[in-house]
Design an enzyme around this catalytic site. Structure first.
Site, short mmCIF file in Angstrom:
data_model
loop_
_atom_site.label_atom_id
_atom_site.label_comp_id
_atom_site.label_asym_id
_atom_site.label_seq_id
_atom_site.Cartn_x
_atom_site.Cartn_y
_atom_site.Cartn_z
CG ASP A 35 -2.03 0.95 1.18
OD1 ASP A 35 -1.85 2.08 0.69
OD2 ASP A 35 -3.13 0.58 1.64
CB THR A 71 -6.55 1.87 0.49
OG1 THR A 71 -5.43 2.62 0.94
CG2 THR A 71 -6.28 0.39 0.70
CG ASN A 92 -9.71 4.19 1.64
OD1 ASN A 92 -9.80 3.51 0.63
ND2 ASN A 92 -8.59 4.71 2.08
CG ASP A 195 -1.08 4.10 3.07
OD1 ASP A 195 -1.09 4.94 2.16
OD2 ASP A 195 -1.92 4.07 3.98
CG HIS A 199 -1.11 8.10 5.66
ND1 HIS A 199 -1.68 9.08 4.89
CD2 HIS A 199 -1.57 6.92 5.18
CE1 HIS A 199 -2.45 8.52 3.97
NE2 HIS A 199 -2.40 7.21 4.12
CG ASP A 242 -2.97 1.45 -2.61
OD1 ASP A 242 -1.77 1.75 -2.52
OD2 ASP A 242 -3.73 1.44 -1.61
CG HIS A 243 -2.56 5.31 -2.97
ND1 HIS A 243 -1.63 5.64 -2.00
CD2 HIS A 243 -3.50 4.57 -2.33
CE1 HIS A 243 -2.00 5.14 -0.85
NE2 HIS A 243 -3.14 4.47 -1.01
CG HIS A 349 -3.02 8.24 -0.50
ND1 HIS A 349 -4.28 7.71 -0.58
CD2 HIS A 349 -2.49 7.76 0.66
CE1 HIS A 349 -4.49 6.93 0.47
NE2 HIS A 349 -3.43 6.95 1.25
ZN ZN Z 1 -3.23 5.64 2.82
#
Ligand code: ZN
Ligand code: NAG
Ligand code: NAG
Ligand code: NAG
Ligand code: NAG
Ligand code: NAG
Length: 435
Positions: A35, A71, A92, A195, A199, A242-243, A349
């Site tokens: 992620d 996600t 999400n 991920d 963050h 995913d990003h 994101h």
């Molecule tokens: Zn995230």
């Protein structure tokens, strides 16, 4: 030569050039998603194992997520090959605009009504064609589709730690056993990093670089495990995400967006999904649509506001009924705050998929992939037809395009083209015979 004889010869050539009609065994497939693994995260960290994969397999420069760079929406596009407006997982968070109820991401993972909107994920399609499939923490793997569950599914618990390296390796051992002892054909495996660190600390930090080293060690562990389990010639692996991730912009460097400066939520909004990065939606009170739109349209230089009907078609989100009448995108790094600025993320994101910071990695290796192959960027939606081809599964109708991805394969033809080539050959030979 008599033309009848030639015709027979050519026809037999056509038949013999169609190996797909013969019974063929397909290799197994492992899809791994890390992620929030931005496309360039390996470029400022020592990653010997990822580098080795470039030599052993195929790499895309980067790939494009779908327009809602979050996600659940993005993972579900990868596993269904459908745009967000078709698969319906638009956020999400699961929400109900009449009751105001919002369910956080991990709470949605066992809610079939959130995921089961008509688009079938690959697990189910493959299962219906006789394959054995599993989801290991992959978003959408824990629910039923038209009443049917994924054959084996592990779902992330509420307080699952994202960064436990020991557990990461154990999960690989588990997946290897599924392939060797239980003859699974397809497993989708999900990791919550980088991920989480992106963050909490931001993408341009030592902590993020450290987690990339940990991921690199895990990929080394995976390669060893594949060899030890004698799967090297039988298992294809796709590693993607995913990003991406970008650094959040804060005051006083920028003027942060705070939407109640421009509109009264109390008076105008029935429901809103905000304070969650750069993407948001508002459901105006009855008759207040224009008022909300006019209030926000030119309110802040880093805010883009769309009425649902003016969302650009190429976003492929507008047609879904879960998309609310007003859709907001903030420029890269800006959070859409509603009433107060509580926001603590240092990275985020959810921004436009045109932004380089939102692009993600793609690596693949195994018996069906070319070695040392660099692919041009493509949309993540085209991973789906690639996976179907690798598994020998007839795809559901989808929005991906095998021509984006098949260049990475050793056998980069497809059945359609093979027949076309044979027909051209036939015509050419007939013409040359007539002449
Ligand atoms: Zn995230
Ligand atoms: C929202 O909740 C109401 C009341 O429980 C229910 O009738 C409605 O179907 C729900 N809407 C959606 C979109 O789930
Ligand atoms: C899926 O269906 C099975 C069998 O009907 C049921 O036991 C299970 O609770 C369902 N799972 C979800 C997430 O609804
Ligand atoms: C990490 O995972 C291992 C194996 O599952 C477990 O024994 C250990 O307690 C975990 N550590 C933490 C800090 O959660
Ligand atoms: C909300 O509506 C009430 C009643 O019309 C009005 O008195 C009030 O000024 C409005 N508030 C805002 C912030 O616009
Ligand atoms: C995506 O694929 C579905 C299924 O084939 C199709 O109905 C839909 O029109 C496609 N979307 C676009 C934008 O082409």
């Amino acid at each position: 030569m008599k033309s009848e004889l030639l015709l027979v010869l050519v026809l037999s050539l056509c038949v013999s050039s169609k190996p797909l009609s013969k019974k063929r065994t397909y290799n197994k497939l492992l899809l791994i998603s890390f992620d929030g693994f931005r496309w360039d995260y390996d470029q400022d960290v020592y990653t010997p194992n990822l580098d080795e994969l470039v030599k052993e397999g195929a790499k895309a420069k980067y790939i494009n997520p779908p327009a809602i760079t979050m996600t659940s929406p993005s993972h579900f596009t990868t596993i269904t090959g459908r745009w967000i407006e078709d698969h319906g997982v638009v956020h999400n968070l699961m929400f109900n605009t009449s009751t105001g109820k919002i369910i956080p991401h991990k709470g949605t993972l066992k809610q079939s009504e959130w995921w089961d909107n008509g688009a079938l994920p690959l697990w189910i399609t493959a299962q219906n064609q006789g394959l054995k499939t599993a989801s290991f923490f992959y978003p959408g793997g824990g629910v039923n589709y038209t009443g049917q569950a994924v054959y084996r599914s592990l779902v992330l618990s509420q307080n699952h730690p994202d960064d436990n390296e020991t557990e990461w390796k154990q999960n690989i051992d588990t997946v290897m056993r599924w392939y060797t002892e239980e003859d699974f054909h397809f497993v989708a495996l999900y990791y919550g990093e980088p991920d989480n660190v992106g963050h909490a600390k931001g993408p341009e930090t030592p902590e993020r670089r450290k987690i990339i080293e940990q991921i690199d060690r895990t990929i080394g562990y995976l390669r060893d495990a594949i060899h030890k389990n004698s799967l090297t010639d039988r298992l294809n692996v796709i590693i993607t995400s995913d990003h991406g991730m970008t650094t959040v912009k804060k005051s006083p460097e920028v003027e942060e967006i705070k939407l109640n400066k421009y509109m009264s939520f109390l008076n105008l909004s029935q429901f809103e999904l905000l304070d969650y990065g750069g993407y948001g939606m508002i459901t105006p009170k009855q008759g207040k649509e224009k008022e909300v739109y006019d209030a926000l349209k030119n309110a802040h230089p880093n805010l883009k506001v769309y009425k649902k009907e003016e969302i650009p078609e190429h976003f492929h989100i507008a047609k879904n009924k879960r998309i609310q009448p007003i859709v907001l995108f903030a420029d890269l790094g800006f959070n859409l705050n509603s009433r107060i600025i509580l926001y603590i993320n240092k990275g985020d994101h959810g921004f436009s998929n045109d932004e380089m910071d939102m692009k993600m990695i793609f690596r693949a290796f195994g018996p069906d992939f070319k070695k040392n192959f660099l692919a041009e960027p493509f949309d993540s939606i085209s991973i789906y037809p690639l996976m179907c081809k690798l598994l020998g599964v007839i795809p559901e109708p989808n929005n991906g395009s095998l021509s984006d991805t098949k260049g990475m394969l050793v056998d980069d033809s497809d059945a359609g083209e093979r027949i076309k080539v044979s027909l051209t050959l036939l015509i050419m030979m007939l013409i040359s015979n007539i002449i």
